[in-house]
Design an enzyme around this catalytic site. Sequence first.
Site, mmCIF file in Angstrom:
data_model
loop_
_atom_site.group_PDB
_atom_site.id
_atom_site.type_symbol
_atom_site.label_atom_id
_atom_site.label_comp_id
_atom_site.label_asym_id
_atom_site.label_seq_id
_atom_site.Cartn_x
_atom_site.Cartn_y
_atom_site.Cartn_z
ATOM 1 N N GLY A 25 46.784 32.617 49.419
ATOM 2 C CA GLY A 25 45.480 32.549 50.084
ATOM 3 C C GLY A 25 45.242 31.215 50.741
ATOM 4 O O GLY A 25 44.139 30.659 50.662
ATOM 5 N N ARG A 28 42.490 29.875 54.496
ATOM 6 C CA ARG A 28 41.033 29.732 54.608
ATOM 7 C C ARG A 28 40.508 28.947 53.413
ATOM 8 O O ARG A 28 41.110 28.923 52.341
ATOM 9 C CB ARG A 28 40.347 31.102 54.623
ATOM 10 C CG ARG A 28 40.761 32.032 55.735
ATOM 11 C CD ARG A 28 40.092 33.380 55.596
ATOM 12 N NE ARG A 28 38.636 33.289 55.716
ATOM 13 C CZ ARG A 28 37.799 34.260 55.368
ATOM 14 N NH1 ARG A 28 38.247 35.383 54.843
ATOM 15 N NH2 ARG A 28 36.500 34.098 55.532
ATOM 16 N N SER A 147 36.959 30.182 38.282
ATOM 17 C CA SER A 147 35.582 30.050 38.758
ATOM 18 C C SER A 147 34.677 29.744 37.577
ATOM 19 O O SER A 147 34.970 30.130 36.436
ATOM 20 C CB SER A 147 35.140 31.360 39.422
ATOM 21 O OG SER A 147 33.747 31.376 39.648
ATOM 22 N N TYR A 160 34.291 40.661 38.861
ATOM 23 C CA TYR A 160 34.846 39.353 39.207
ATOM 24 C C TYR A 160 34.748 38.391 38.025
ATOM 25 O O TYR A 160 35.732 37.742 37.646
ATOM 26 C CB TYR A 160 34.099 38.798 40.410
ATOM 27 C CG TYR A 160 34.446 37.381 40.794
ATOM 28 C CD1 TYR A 160 35.586 37.105 41.532
ATOM 29 C CD2 TYR A 160 33.607 36.321 40.442
ATOM 30 C CE1 TYR A 160 35.907 35.805 41.910
ATOM 31 C CE2 TYR A 160 33.908 35.021 40.818
ATOM 32 C CZ TYR A 160 35.057 34.770 41.553
ATOM 33 O OH TYR A 160 35.362 33.465 41.917
ATOM 34 N N ALA A 163 37.135 39.429 35.289
ATOM 35 C CA ALA A 163 38.532 39.160 35.636
ATOM 36 C C ALA A 163 38.844 37.670 35.537
ATOM 37 O O ALA A 163 39.928 37.282 35.065
ATOM 38 C CB ALA A 163 38.827 39.681 37.040
ATOM 39 N N LYS A 164 37.914 36.819 35.967
ATOM 40 C CA LYS A 164 38.144 35.378 35.870
ATOM 41 C C LYS A 164 38.161 34.916 34.410
ATOM 42 O O LYS A 164 38.933 34.012 34.050
ATOM 43 C CB LYS A 164 37.076 34.620 36.655
ATOM 44 C CG LYS A 164 37.209 34.729 38.174
ATOM 45 C CD LYS A 164 38.537 34.205 38.674
ATOM 46 C CE LYS A 164 38.561 34.083 40.205
ATOM 47 N NZ LYS A 164 39.890 33.645 40.706
#
Length: 268
Positions: A25, A28, A147, A160, A163-164
């Site tokens: 990734g 960006r 995160s 999310y 999962a983090k």
Amino acid sequence: MSATVRAESVEGTGRLLGKRAVVTGGTRGIGAAIVAKLVAEEASVLTTARGPKADVPPGVHFVQADASVAADAERAALEAERHLGGVDLLVDNTGGTVMKAASVLHSDDEDWQRDLDTNLLGAVRLDRAVLPGMLALGAGVIIHISSTAAHEPMAEAAGYSSAKAALSAYSKNLANEVASRGIRVNRVSPGVTITSAAEDLFARSAARDGTDRDTALRELTESLGGIPMRRPGTPRDIAALVAFLVSDEAAWITGVDYVIDGGMLRTP
């Protein structure tokens, strides 16, 4: 804010000279800033993205691959071996979600699987593909970009956040498993960081609530308890920490989660 950070605008010390790095990734936001910083530190870098080739710093090798897909993760690892001759540093940066109000009740199995593939299993698959080479060398560094949502779940992103949190448990387990064989594994958990993806989120929130971008940003940070340093993070803030953690200056650091959020997280 531009989504791409060019290498020539980033200062470096050459501390990663001779290192071979893969950043997922990396076209960006935070990923692009990490790529630029590693290039400035004189690492050889390969980066991936789901979309077609974007603007990357000179000398960076680009592979179009979705790290959350098993076949693409394997292909990216093979391309790194072919192009770089091996991997010393791996930054698992791919992540993201689709925000939903009342996300638990409005998310189906497909939503949950997408969040798991993107934010957990993508890292697991790429680690699994790259680790044999690192273990053969008896050295390597893996960074998982997590995160603060792993610590303080986001109401509109249950999948999310979950999962983090799972990524944190996996990362610590992997760190313990490979530490004695010369591999270091750490996590970096950013708070509110101004990226193009974040700007899209602010725009959608503003449109939904009939406000503007700055109000959406303020409401988000206030809902998370505010930022004591009184500013959101930038991709370069995150990249500077990653560059330190992959360097030999961090040689005795493994299995740690580095929260970088301007003091926002309310738990110690």
